[in-house]
Design a protein around this motif. Structure first.
Motif, PDB file in Angstrom:
ATOM      1  N   ALA A   1       0.829  -1.211   0.000  1.00 46.89           N
ATOM      2  CA  ALA A   1       0.000   0.000   0.000  1.00 46.89           C
ATOM      3  C   ALA A   1       0.860   1.256   0.000  1.00 46.89           C
ATOM      4  N   ASP A   2       2.102   1.139   0.465  1.00 49.82           N
ATOM      5  CA  ASP A   2       3.010   2.287   0.525  1.00 49.82           C
ATOM      6  C   ASP A   2       4.001   2.323  -0.647  1.00 49.82           C
ATOM      7  N   GLY A   3       3.804   1.442  -1.618  1.00 50.31           N
ATOM      8  CA  GLY A   3       4.706   1.417  -2.768  1.00 50.31           C
ATOM      9  C   GLY A   3       5.504   0.129  -2.837  1.00 50.31           C
ATOM     10  N   MET A   4       6.471   0.096  -3.728  1.00 49.24           N
ATOM     11  CA  MET A   4       7.282  -1.097  -3.933  1.00 49.24           C
ATOM     12  C   MET A   4       8.396  -1.170  -2.889  1.00 49.24           C
ATOM     13  N   ARG A   5       8.667  -2.368  -2.418  1.00 48.01           N
ATOM     14  CA  ARG A   5       9.790  -2.570  -1.512  1.00 48.01           C
ATOM     15  C   ARG A   5      10.328  -3.984  -1.659  1.00 48.01           C
ATOM     16  N   GLY A   6      11.541  -4.184  -1.225  1.00 47.16           N
ATOM     17  CA  GLY A   6      12.152  -5.499  -1.324  1.00 47.16           C
ATOM     18  C   GLY A   6      12.281  -6.129   0.047  1.00 47.16           C
ATOM     19  N   ALA A   7      12.411  -7.444   0.075  1.00 50.25           N
ATOM     20  CA  ALA A   7      12.597  -8.163   1.331  1.00 50.25           C
ATOM     21  C   ALA A   7      13.344  -9.463   1.062  1.00 50.25           C
ATOM     22  N   ARG A   8      14.057  -9.928   2.075  1.00 54.28           N
ATOM     23  CA  ARG A   8      14.699 -11.232   2.007  1.00 54.28           C
ATOM     24  C   ARG A   8      13.973 -12.170   2.960  1.00 54.28           C
ATOM     25  N   ILE A   9      13.775 -13.401   2.509  1.00 54.07           N
ATOM     26  CA  ILE A   9      13.121 -14.427   3.323  1.00 54.07           C
ATOM     27  C   ILE A   9      14.073 -15.610   3.432  1.00 54.07           C
ATOM     28  N   ALA A  10      14.412 -15.980   4.648  1.00 50.51           N
ATOM     29  CA  ALA A  10      15.344 -17.084   4.864  1.00 50.51           C
ATOM     30  C   ALA A  10      14.622 -18.421   4.769  1.00 50.51           C
ATOM     31  N   PHE A  11      15.294 -19.416   4.222  1.00 51.34           N
ATOM     32  CA  PHE A  11      14.762 -20.772   4.245  1.00 51.34           C
ATOM     33  C   PHE A  11      14.802 -21.311   5.673  1.00 51.34           C
ATOM     34  N   LEU A  12      14.012 -22.323   5.934  1.00 50.96           N
ATOM     35  CA  LEU A  12      14.030 -22.955   7.246  1.00 50.96           C
ATOM     36  C   LEU A  12      15.363 -23.649   7.506  1.00 50.96           C
ATOM     37  N   ARG A  13      16.043 -24.046   6.438  1.00 47.52           N
ATOM     38  CA  ARG A  13      17.355 -24.685   6.525  1.00 47.52           C
ATOM     39  C   ARG A  13      18.057 -24.498   5.194  1.00 47.52           C
ATOM     40  N   GLU A  14      19.342 -24.690   5.191  1.00 50.50           N
ATOM     41  CA  GLU A  14      20.127 -24.548   3.962  1.00 50.50           C
ATOM     42  C   GLU A  14      19.754 -25.642   2.962  1.00 50.50           C
ATOM     43  N   VAL A  15      19.701 -25.281   1.682  1.00 47.22           N
ATOM     44  CA  VAL A  15      19.383 -26.248   0.628  1.00 47.22           C
ATOM     45  C   VAL A  15      20.571 -26.381  -0.316  1.00 47.22           C
ATOM     46  N   GLY A  16      20.590 -27.486  -1.062  1.00 52.23           N
ATOM     47  CA  GLY A  16      21.725 -27.718  -1.949  1.00 52.23           C
ATOM     48  C   GLY A  16      21.349 -28.056  -3.368  1.00 52.23           C
ATOM     49  N   ASN A  17      20.038 -28.190  -3.652  1.00 49.96           N
ATOM     50  CA  ASN A  17      19.607 -28.527  -5.005  1.00 49.96           C
ATOM     51  C   ASN A  17      18.137 -28.136  -5.164  1.00 49.96           C
ATOM     52  N   PRO A  18      17.607 -28.180  -6.392  1.00 47.41           N
ATOM     53  CA  PRO A  18      16.213 -27.766  -6.614  1.00 47.41           C
ATOM     54  C   PRO A  18      15.189 -28.591  -5.841  1.00 47.41           C
ATOM     55  N   ALA A  19      15.436 -29.901  -5.690  1.00 49.60           N
ATOM     56  CA  ALA A  19      14.485 -30.750  -4.969  1.00 49.60           C
ATOM     57  C   ALA A  19      14.377 -30.320  -3.509  1.00 49.60           C
ATOM     58  N   GLU A  20      15.518 -30.033  -2.890  1.00 51.71           N
ATOM     59  CA  GLU A  20      15.502 -29.570  -1.500  1.00 51.71           C
ATOM     60  C   GLU A  20      14.835 -28.202  -1.404  1.00 51.71           C
ATOM     61  N   THR A  21      15.042 -27.365  -2.411  1.00 48.84           N
ATOM     62  CA  THR A  21      14.426 -26.037  -2.427  1.00 48.84           C
ATOM     63  C   THR A  21      12.912 -26.155  -2.469  1.00 48.84           C
ATOM     64  N   ARG A  22      12.417 -27.009  -3.347  1.00 49.25           N
ATOM     65  CA  ARG A  22      10.971 -27.205  -3.459  1.00 49.25           C
ATOM     66  C   ARG A  22      10.399 -27.722  -2.145  1.00 49.25           C
ATOM     67  N   LYS A  23      11.089 -28.669  -1.509  1.00 50.54           N
ATOM     68  CA  LYS A  23      10.601 -29.259  -0.268  1.00 50.54           C
ATOM     69  C   LYS A  23      10.496 -28.223   0.835  1.00 50.54           C
ATOM     70  N   VAL A  24      11.521 -27.395   0.975  1.00 48.40           N
ATOM     71  CA  VAL A  24      11.501 -26.412   2.060  1.00 48.40           C
ATOM     72  C   VAL A  24      10.472 -25.315   1.782  1.00 48.40           C
ATOM     73  N   LEU A  25      10.265 -24.941   0.521  1.00 52.32           N
ATOM     74  CA  LEU A  25       9.243 -23.945   0.197  1.00 52.32           C
ATOM     75  C   LEU A  25       7.848 -24.472   0.505  1.00 52.32           C
ATOM     76  N   VAL A  26       7.612 -25.741   0.188  1.00 54.98           N
ATOM     77  CA  VAL A  26       6.311 -26.349   0.505  1.00 54.98           C
ATOM     78  C   VAL A  26       6.084 -26.338   2.014  1.00 54.98           C
ATOM     79  N   GLU A  27       7.116 -26.688   2.789  1.00 56.81           N
ATOM     80  CA  GLU A  27       7.001 -26.683   4.250  1.00 56.81           C
ATOM     81  C   GLU A  27       6.707 -25.285   4.773  1.00 56.81           C
ATOM     82  N   MET A  28       7.358 -24.281   4.188  1.00 56.91           N
ATOM     83  CA  MET A  28       7.154 -22.907   4.643  1.00 56.91           C
ATOM     84  C   MET A  28       5.739 -22.429   4.339  1.00 56.91           C
ATOM     85  N   VAL A  29       5.228 -22.782   3.166  1.00 61.48           N
ATOM     86  CA  VAL A  29       3.847 -22.408   2.815  1.00 61.48           C
ATOM     87  C   VAL A  29       2.857 -23.086   3.749  1.00 61.48           C
ATOM     88  N   GLN A  30       3.077 -24.368   4.027  1.00 67.11           N
ATOM     89  CA  GLN A  30       2.200 -25.094   4.946  1.00 67.11           C
ATOM     90  C   GLN A  30       2.228 -24.474   6.345  1.00 67.11           C
TER      91      GLN A  30
END
Length: 266
Positions: free
Chosen positions: A230-259
């Motif tokens: 509402a106040d305009g465009m801004r940027g943000a960083r969101i940390a993963f729940l844990r470090e990832v090392g490949n796309p499969a791990e990335t997808r898994k942690v994103l699903v967990e975060m959404v849940q």
């Protein structure tokens, strides 16, 4: 791999009441950007106009230490400049800068560009041809030779207000992010198919309410979003729940975060 807290200069990261988020060091981000790049702008010192920089579009290979490798002709002005004075810089920019190039990442590698000694040519030839298959048509021409930039210093810019120098030793010790080859695919997938999830993640993990969220970068420790609020465009960083090392791990942690975000919202 080393990591740092929010940028050395400034950041558009998490809300002010949140602790700094872990993210890759400038050295790692610089190595990743140079690794992903294929063409840069090489600035040499002009022989014709002493003291003036001379810019050239320059494809480059990369050795295991992150040193740029060039295949250049003696007929080229930049080669003649380097033979007179090896000092040069190579600017590499983020490919998908879009409509906001000054908000994109870029890195300037400063060093001395010298012709490779004969014992190192075979390896340079191999890595260069792996990046530029078409160079096989001229790689063995008599007037072409391989040159390597011995890195003296590195300057990294990660967008508005995120910038800093990286020593040659830090750059040498770092490695490209493990998601480097998959970032484009991950970002395109999230922005095309999961825009609502990104809004939810920004609300839950960055404490920012937004009408629209776009993923702009991703690495082993988290991701960046650009938010329409509402106040305009801004940027943000969101940390993963844990470090990832490949796309499969990335997808898994994103699903967990959404849940997790949905369960808290419910």
């Amino acid at each position: 791999m080393p990591f740092s807290s929010i940028g050395k200069h400034a950041s558009g990261g998490a809300a002010s009441d949140q602790p700094p988020l872990a993210e890759p060091s400038f050295a790692e981000r610089a190595r990743t950007l140079v690794y992903l790049g294929r063409i840069g702008s090489l600035s040499t010192l002009s022989r014709k106009q002493p003291g003036f920089p001379f810019g050239s579009v320059m494809p480059y290979g990369l050795d295991d230490h992150g040193r740029p490798i060039f295949l250049i002709s003696t007929m080229a002005m930049h080669t003649q400049n380097l033979q007179a004075d090896p000092r040069a810089s190579l600017l590499v920019t983020q490919d998908d800068a879009g409509a906001d190039p000054l908000g994109a990442s870029r890195v300037t590698v400063v060093g001395n560009v010298l012709r490779l000694p004969e014992p190192q040519v075979a390896e340079a030839r191999k890595l260069y041809l792996a990046r530029y298959a078409n160079s096989k048509y001229w790689v063995d021409f008599e007037d072409f030779s391989f040159y390597c930039m011995e890195v003296v210093d590195v300057y990294y810019v990660g967008g508005f207000g995120v910038m800093g120098w990286v020593s040659a030793a830090e750059y040498d010790r770092s490695q490209p992010d493990p998601l480097a080859d998959s970032t484009t695919e991950i970002i395109q997938h999230m922005n095309a198919d999961h825009k609502d999830a990104l809004v939810l993640l920004a609300r839950e993990f960055a404490r920012i309410e937004s009408e629209e969220a776009t993923m702009t970068a991703v690495d082993r420790l988290g991701f960046q979003v650009r938010l329409k609020t509402a106040d305009g465009m801004r940027g943000a960083r969101i940390a993963f729940l844990r470090e990832v090392g490949n796309p499969a791990e990335t997808r898994k942690v994103l699903v967990e975060m959404v849940q997790q975000a949905r369960s808290r919202a419910g």
